[in-house]
Design a protein around this motif. Sequence first.
Motif, PDB file in Angstrom:
ATOM      1  N   ASN A 197       0.564  -1.233   0.130  1.00 44.73           N
ATOM      2  CA  ASN A 197       0.147  -0.028  -0.278  1.00 44.73           C
ATOM      3  C   ASN A 197       0.545   1.089  -0.110  1.00 44.73           C
ATOM      4  O   ASN A 197       0.332   1.905   0.219  1.00 44.73           O
ATOM      5  CB  ASN A 197      -0.793   0.153   1.255  1.00 44.73           C
ATOM      6  N   THR A 198       1.986   1.156  -0.707  1.00 45.92           N
ATOM      7  CA  THR A 198       3.052   2.232  -0.220  1.00 45.92           C
ATOM      8  C   THR A 198       3.803   2.524  -1.024  1.00 45.92           C
ATOM      9  O   THR A 198       4.871   1.562  -2.203  1.00 45.92           O
ATOM     10  CB  THR A 198       3.788   2.712   0.841  1.00 45.92           C
ATOM     11  N   GLU A 218       7.329   4.699  -2.443  1.00 46.10           N
ATOM     12  CA  GLU A 218       8.340   5.585  -2.095  1.00 46.10           C
ATOM     13  C   GLU A 218       9.659   5.641  -3.260  1.00 46.10           C
ATOM     14  O   GLU A 218      10.276   4.411  -3.858  1.00 46.10           O
ATOM     15  CB  GLU A 218       9.215   5.664  -0.422  1.00 46.10           C
ATOM     16  N   TYR A 261       6.716  10.348  -0.859  1.00 42.97           N
ATOM     17  CA  TYR A 261       5.991   8.921   0.119  1.00 42.97           C
ATOM     18  C   TYR A 261       4.212   9.063  -0.436  1.00 42.97           C
ATOM     19  O   TYR A 261       3.344  10.066  -0.473  1.00 42.97           O
ATOM     20  CB  TYR A 261       6.569   8.823   1.441  1.00 42.97           C
ATOM     21  N   ALA A 294       0.588   6.588  -0.300  1.00 50.08           N
ATOM     22  CA  ALA A 294       0.349   5.384   0.659  1.00 50.08           C
ATOM     23  C   ALA A 294      -1.363   5.589   0.577  1.00 50.08           C
ATOM     24  O   ALA A 294      -1.930   6.617   0.859  1.00 50.08           O
ATOM     25  CB  ALA A 294       0.723   5.956   1.708  1.00 50.08           C
TER      26      ALA A 294
END
Length: 342
Positions: free
Chosen positions: A306-307, A309, A318, A320
């Motif tokens: 779910n992220t 970077e 970032y 998310a």
Amino acid sequence: MTKNKKHFTLLIFIGLLSLVVAGCGSKSQESVIKKIEGTLGDMNGYKVEAQMTMKTGQEERSYEVDVWYKKGQEDFYRVGLENEEEEGGQVILKNEEGVFVLTPALKKSFKFQTDWPENSSQPYLYQSLVNDVLIDKEATFTDTETHYVFLTKTNYQNSTNLPYQEVSFDKKSYTPTGVKIMDKDKNVLVEVTFDGMDMNPDFAKSDFDREAILEETLADTSVSNMDQLEEISVMYPLKTLGAELVEKQEVTIDEGERVIMTFKGERNFTLIQERTDVVPTSGDMVQEVVGDVVNLGFSVGAITNNTIEWNYNGTNFYLASEDMTMEELIDVASSIEGQEIK
């Protein structure tokens, strides 16, 4: 000899003649695949330069790609990616320590728990292209004057937007000369052109050493010599999947600043941008990632469930969301692509 026997004999002769002519002409798909696979298997390593053009976002972007491969008990890879808009570029590295994405200008490393490059199609790796040809039993084959051309399916784990590719192999060397990656309508969105291949390269031990690569590349980038980085330029996604910006916070942090933006809608998400003024002078920052390598078209980053970077021109990003799929995260992240709104 009866008329029927003469006719039958003539048919046999024509059939045999066709086989002889065919045997003297084009090679079969199976024999070409076997030769390509054998050529790769005989290599102890290679070096190749490539130009990769991506048309997956709002703007076309080009990368200079430098690929090094060393065969061994454990295969080593080093893929350098640079474009003219980003200082220092990035390096995807696989060595005895693991898989890394390096951002030398910031002396920053992502370390991945992944089986890259085997887990997904890689358009700039000879091995990946050969593997895609081998596993696609429905691949089509064209024999041109100078190339063997395969149309195959791709295997991009986190994206279904690029299902096909056309791979061209040189008829003399059996090495790849170009790749065209296409959407479902066969529109070319990513193109890779290879500029020759050194099939017998020499490698130094430091060539695949993470710290040596960071130091070597850092010495050539002006970012490391700056006392201060430029003020953060806030960037916004061009695709939000229907969500709207409802809150924006600017926060001062140690030696830098952070901008936190909250988007609300059917697909809620948070976008954080962070920029610091000081690049570490000794050692490097290694961040462990339980995720995978993702190419956003302007930067290489790290994606988890779910992220995402990544870094772009000295700014860390970032993204998310608990509501998005990994493919949707990539879609939103890719749409940022350096578009500034001040």
